[in-house]
Motif scaffolding. Structure first.
Motif, short mmCIF file in Angstrom:
data_model
loop_
_atom_site.label_atom_id
_atom_site.label_comp_id
_atom_site.label_asym_id
_atom_site.label_seq_id
_atom_site.Cartn_x
_atom_site.Cartn_y
_atom_site.Cartn_z
N UNK A 1 -0.01 2.38 -7.86
CA UNK A 1 -0.74 3.02 -6.84
C UNK A 1 -0.46 2.43 -5.47
N UNK A 2 0.34 1.21 -5.80
CA UNK A 2 0.67 -0.42 -4.72
C UNK A 2 0.70 0.33 -3.98
N UNK A 3 2.38 0.97 -4.27
CA UNK A 3 4.18 1.77 -3.46
C UNK A 3 2.47 2.70 -2.43
N UNK A 4 2.24 3.55 -3.61
CA UNK A 4 1.81 4.42 -1.88
C UNK A 4 0.13 4.00 -1.55
N UNK A 5 -0.47 3.23 -1.67
CA UNK A 5 -1.40 2.47 -0.84
C UNK A 5 -0.23 2.06 0.82
N UNK A 6 0.51 1.71 0.12
CA UNK A 6 1.41 0.40 1.61
C UNK A 6 2.04 1.31 2.09
N UNK A 7 2.43 2.66 1.42
CA UNK A 7 3.15 3.73 2.47
C UNK A 7 2.21 4.40 3.40
N UNK A 8 0.84 4.71 2.92
CA UNK A 8 -0.13 5.48 3.62
C UNK A 8 -0.73 4.41 4.68
#
Length: 477
Positions: free
Chosen positions: A310-317
């Protein structure tokens, strides 16, 4: 570009046109086009057996007048009147004067079984729900018969506006539609009932904005990003891919493969599958420091094979560039974070993923694809590409929904969606809007699938490999 309009819009245009024409002229235009299409399908009209399934109202009138034209050319025409007291009077008179005859539904089954051509004029574009029992029985007989089935405007029993099929419906070999396409003719499940579709121009004046639109080669060609003499890899766009996991390194490889074929100048990969990616595509810029520290990109693709990262998704968003969210990223993305974004967002769920996001059964999404794509786009404030037998792209701001006309059932294979994500993400990085990137990506992906399959099974890597051929086919058309 092919366009489709709602029933309300079509009826308004018909009323406006009928007010300027002699009485009955518009129906005669439709009947002439319908009869010509039937004659083309039959090849030889004289001596052929034609059966009309006639309901009440103008749809049945179109069938009766077309049947009269076929009878005057020597066909044996019989009209089965499902509602004799409400059948179109002028059409009945024309048919009988041309030598046609009428029967009640009770004696229709043997006629249908012996017919060369069956004309479905049971229900018009205003019909809702499935066919009533007596009409459903005739539709079943028609499906078993050897007759070619031609639907008048759209198959009876399908919803013209939504493409939903909520009960029994006629399955046509050919649908002859008047004035414009109706959304149900382009969207599954109704599209499966329509067969081939032939559009007859009857002179309707329609608004600029349609309910649905389908890009063609010329439309896609105008949108393709093409480098100039001043281009470098950064001007062409850099797409970031945050995908893959120890369990699913192949998803990262396939997403990168699609991105490399999508026109961007460079691809940056971030994630745990860097070794697999660089081994297959050494031109990829690989980083293991997370999306925030990967370097400059013009768009991100996040989610394919990501597992629970989920961390990668959050950074991208949190980035200020366009983002495509797919697969695991759809499950991990916070809806409020997506809605809060100021840069474009493109979500690419299949029916199961869309159902999970909407909190409904998968069957509901598959049965109401248009409504589902619009609902999801509205909830997330994002452009939604709903994958499936008919891929739809609904823009966050509303307007016409795009339906993709390319593709093949062979694209239903593992990893195909990862290729599409990379391809569409690359188009986002090159500067296309989310609506155009999704639409062009789906178009090229579907065309590449056709080229790669050529009637035989394919893998996702074959689809990616065929994207340049699809690109050239569009460019050179």
């Amino acid at each position: 570009m092919r366009t489709a309009y709602s029933v309300e819009t079509v009826r308004a245009a018909e009323r406006e046109l009928m007010a300027r024409l002699p009485e009955g002229a518009l129906m005669q235009r439709a009947a002439a086009g319908l009869a010509a299409a039937c004659a083309d399908l039959l090849g030889r009209v004289y001596g052929r057996r034609v059966v009309l399934l006639v309901g009440s109202g103008d749809n049945g009138g179109d069938a009766l007048f077309a049947g009269a034209r076929l009878a005057r050319r020597g066909a044996g025409v019989t009209a089965v009147l499902l509602a004799p007291e409400r059948a179109h009077g002028g059409g009945l008179t024309a048919l009988r004067r041309a030598g046609g005859r009428t029967v009640a539904p009770g004696g229709a089954e043997e006629l249908i079984e012996r017919a060369d051509l069956l004309l479905d004029g049971i229900v018009g574009i205003g019909g809702k729900g499935g066919l009533r029992p007596h009409a459903a029985r005739l539709a079943e007989v028609a499906e078993r018969s050897r007759a070619a089935v031609v639907a008048v405007d759209l198959p009876s029993g399908v919803d013209a506006d939504t493409g939903e099929v909520r009960g029994a419906a006629v399955r046509a070999d050919l649908t002859v539609t008047f004035g414009t396409h109706k959304p149900g003719l382009l969207i599954d499940p109704a599209r499966e009932y329509a067969g081939s579709v032939r559009l007859v121009d009857i002179g309707l004046a329609l608004p600029d904005e349609a309910e649905l639109e389908a890009l063609q080669h010329a439309d896609v060609r105008r949108l393709l990003p093409v480098p100039t003499g001043e281009s470098d890899k950064y001007r062409r766009g850099v797409v970031g891919i945050a995908a893959g996991s120890a369990r699913y390194p192949g998803a990262a490889v396939l997403a990168v493969y699609g991105a490399l074929r999508g026109g961007a100048g460079a691809v940056r990969y971030v994630g745990p599958a860097g070794d697999a990616v660089i081994a297959r595509f050494p031109e990829t810029l690989v980083s293991d420091r997370g999306p925030e520290h990967a370097g400059r990109v013009q768009a991100w693709v996040v989610g394919p094979g990501a597992g629970d990262d989920a961390s990668a998704v959050g950074e991208v968003l949190a980035s200020d560039v366009p983002v495509l969210i797919d697969a695991d990223g759809l499950r991990l993305a916070d809806r409020d974070a997506v809605r809060a974004r100021t840069a474009p967002t493109l979500m690419t769920p299949h029916a199961g993923e869309a159902a999970a996001l909407l909190g409904v059964p998968r069957e509901e999404v598959e049965g109401a694809r248009l409504a589902s794509a619009r609902e999801l786009a509205g909830r997330y404030g994002a452009t939604v590409l709903l994958k499936g037998s008919t891929t739809l792209v609904a823009d966050a701001g509303g307007g016409a929904v795009r339906v993709n006309p390319t593709g093949t059932a062979w694209l239903a294979t593992a990893g195909s969606g990862d290729v599409l994500s990379g391809l569409a993400g690359s188009l986002l990085a090159s500067g296309l809007s989310a609506l155009d990137a999704g639409s062009v990506g789906a178009y090229l992906h579907g065309l590449a699938g056709r080229f790669a399959a050529d009637g035989a099974p394919v893998g996702a890597h074959d689809v990616a490999e065929a994207v340049p051929a699809a690109w050239r086919d569009v460019r050179d058309a």
